[in-house]
Design a protein around this motif. Structure first.
Motif, mmCIF file in Angstrom:
data_model
loop_
_atom_site.group_PDB
_atom_site.id
_atom_site.type_symbol
_atom_site.label_atom_id
_atom_site.label_comp_id
_atom_site.label_asym_id
_atom_site.label_seq_id
_atom_site.Cartn_x
_atom_site.Cartn_y
_atom_site.Cartn_z
ATOM 1 N N PHE A 263 46.506 38.144 29.695
ATOM 2 C CA PHE A 263 46.079 37.668 30.999
ATOM 3 C C PHE A 263 45.208 36.436 30.848
ATOM 4 O O PHE A 263 44.607 36.193 29.810
ATOM 5 C CB PHE A 263 45.329 38.760 31.789
ATOM 6 C CG PHE A 263 43.946 39.054 31.266
ATOM 7 C CD1 PHE A 263 42.846 38.388 31.793
ATOM 8 C CD2 PHE A 263 43.736 39.993 30.275
ATOM 9 C CE1 PHE A 263 41.558 38.663 31.318
ATOM 10 C CE2 PHE A 263 42.472 40.277 29.799
ATOM 11 C CZ PHE A 263 41.372 39.606 30.322
ATOM 12 N N GLY A 264 45.194 35.650 31.915
ATOM 13 C CA GLY A 264 44.343 34.472 31.977
ATOM 14 C C GLY A 264 43.671 34.425 33.330
ATOM 15 O O GLY A 264 44.226 34.892 34.328
ATOM 16 N N ASP A 265 42.455 33.875 33.375
ATOM 17 C CA ASP A 265 41.677 33.814 34.611
ATOM 18 C C ASP A 265 41.453 32.364 35.027
ATOM 19 O O ASP A 265 41.099 31.524 34.200
ATOM 20 C CB ASP A 265 40.317 34.485 34.428
ATOM 21 C CG ASP A 265 40.430 35.990 34.212
ATOM 22 O OD1 ASP A 265 41.449 36.567 34.610
ATOM 23 O OD2 ASP A 265 39.483 36.575 33.654
ATOM 24 N N ILE A 266 41.637 32.111 36.317
ATOM 25 C CA ILE A 266 41.383 30.796 36.894
ATOM 26 C C ILE A 266 40.205 30.942 37.837
ATOM 27 O O ILE A 266 40.241 31.754 38.768
ATOM 28 C CB ILE A 266 42.610 30.293 37.679
ATOM 29 C CG1 ILE A 266 43.838 30.253 36.769
ATOM 30 C CG2 ILE A 266 42.330 28.932 38.306
ATOM 31 C CD1 ILE A 266 45.139 30.074 37.521
ATOM 32 N N ASP A 267 39.141 30.174 37.607
ATOM 33 C CA ASP A 267 37.964 30.226 38.478
ATOM 34 C C ASP A 267 38.286 29.636 39.843
ATOM 35 O O ASP A 267 38.860 28.554 39.945
ATOM 36 C CB ASP A 267 36.801 29.451 37.858
ATOM 37 C CG ASP A 267 36.186 30.179 36.683
ATOM 38 O OD1 ASP A 267 36.145 31.422 36.727
ATOM 39 O OD2 ASP A 267 35.754 29.510 35.730
ATOM 40 N N ILE A 268 37.903 30.364 40.901
ATOM 41 C CA ILE A 268 38.112 29.908 42.273
ATOM 42 C C ILE A 268 36.782 29.698 42.984
ATOM 43 O O ILE A 268 36.609 28.750 43.717
ATOM 44 C CB ILE A 268 38.991 30.906 43.062
ATOM 45 C CG1 ILE A 268 40.390 30.947 42.454
ATOM 46 C CG2 ILE A 268 39.045 30.544 44.532
ATOM 47 C CD1 ILE A 268 41.301 31.973 43.053
ATOM 48 N N GLY A 269 35.831 30.600 42.780
ATOM 49 C CA GLY A 269 34.538 30.508 43.456
ATOM 50 C C GLY A 269 34.528 31.363 44.708
ATOM 51 O O GLY A 269 34.920 32.519 44.689
ATOM 52 N N VAL A 270 34.118 30.781 45.830
ATOM 53 C CA VAL A 270 34.087 31.509 47.105
ATOM 54 C C VAL A 270 35.423 31.300 47.814
ATOM 55 O O VAL A 270 35.925 30.175 47.885
ATOM 56 C CB VAL A 270 32.927 31.016 47.999
ATOM 57 C CG1 VAL A 270 32.962 31.716 49.347
ATOM 58 C CG2 VAL A 270 31.590 31.248 47.319
ATOM 59 N N ILE A 271 35.976 32.391 48.347
ATOM 60 C CA ILE A 271 37.260 32.305 49.040
ATOM 61 C C ILE A 271 37.256 33.235 50.240
ATOM 62 O O ILE A 271 36.671 34.320 50.195
ATOM 63 C CB ILE A 271 38.431 32.635 48.083
ATOM 64 C CG1 ILE A 271 39.787 32.390 48.757
ATOM 65 C CG2 ILE A 271 38.337 34.049 47.568
ATOM 66 C CD1 ILE A 271 40.966 32.452 47.795
#
Length: 131
Positions: free
Chosen positions: A57-65
């Motif tokens: 797995f890999g994670d992509i930072d999004i922040g507030v959504i």
């Protein structure tokens, strides 16, 4: 025993806790629930999009959504202990994108082969091989 809270009111119990949210388009988001409303619209803080391919797995930072409630398929609290003991391997974002692309290409090639072979009773029963 806590009283039963119907509908989106039950999400009040998980405010400020880490949640996993599965969306209609298949994406998986993980973040801290900060706010909800009567339409099950969610505000997640410190959010990541997690992409799974096989055991990686890999994670992509999004922040507030802000997530519109009608797009939520599944929502659940993350158990920190179980997450820490996961057997999945974390990889870089570039690597998970490459794995995801290869998986899609392989799937498309299999579909092309099925279309070339055409419809036959043998093809329809292929799923039984898994059992």
């Amino acid at each position: 025993m806590e009283p039963y809270l119907p509908g989106t009111a039950s999400l009040i119990e998980v405010l400020d806790k880490k949640l996993m949210v599965l969306l209609r388009d298949g994406r998986t988001l993980i973040g801290y629930l900060r706010s909800i409303d009567q339409f099950a619209n969610l505000v997640l803080h410190r959010t990541i999009e997690r992409i799974h391919v096989d055991k990686k797995f890999g994670d992509i930072d999004i922040g507030v959504i802000i997530i519109r409630g009608e797009n939520v398929v599944l929502c659940g609290e993350i158990d920190a202990e179980r997450e820490a003991n996961s057997k999945l391997e974390r990889v870089s974002v570039d690597e998970i994108f490459e794995l995801q692309r290869n998986e899609l290409v392989n799937k498309m090639e299999k579909e092309k082969l099925k279309m070339k072979e055409g419809f036959s009773l043998g093809n329809c029963l292929d799923f039984l091989d898994d059992y």
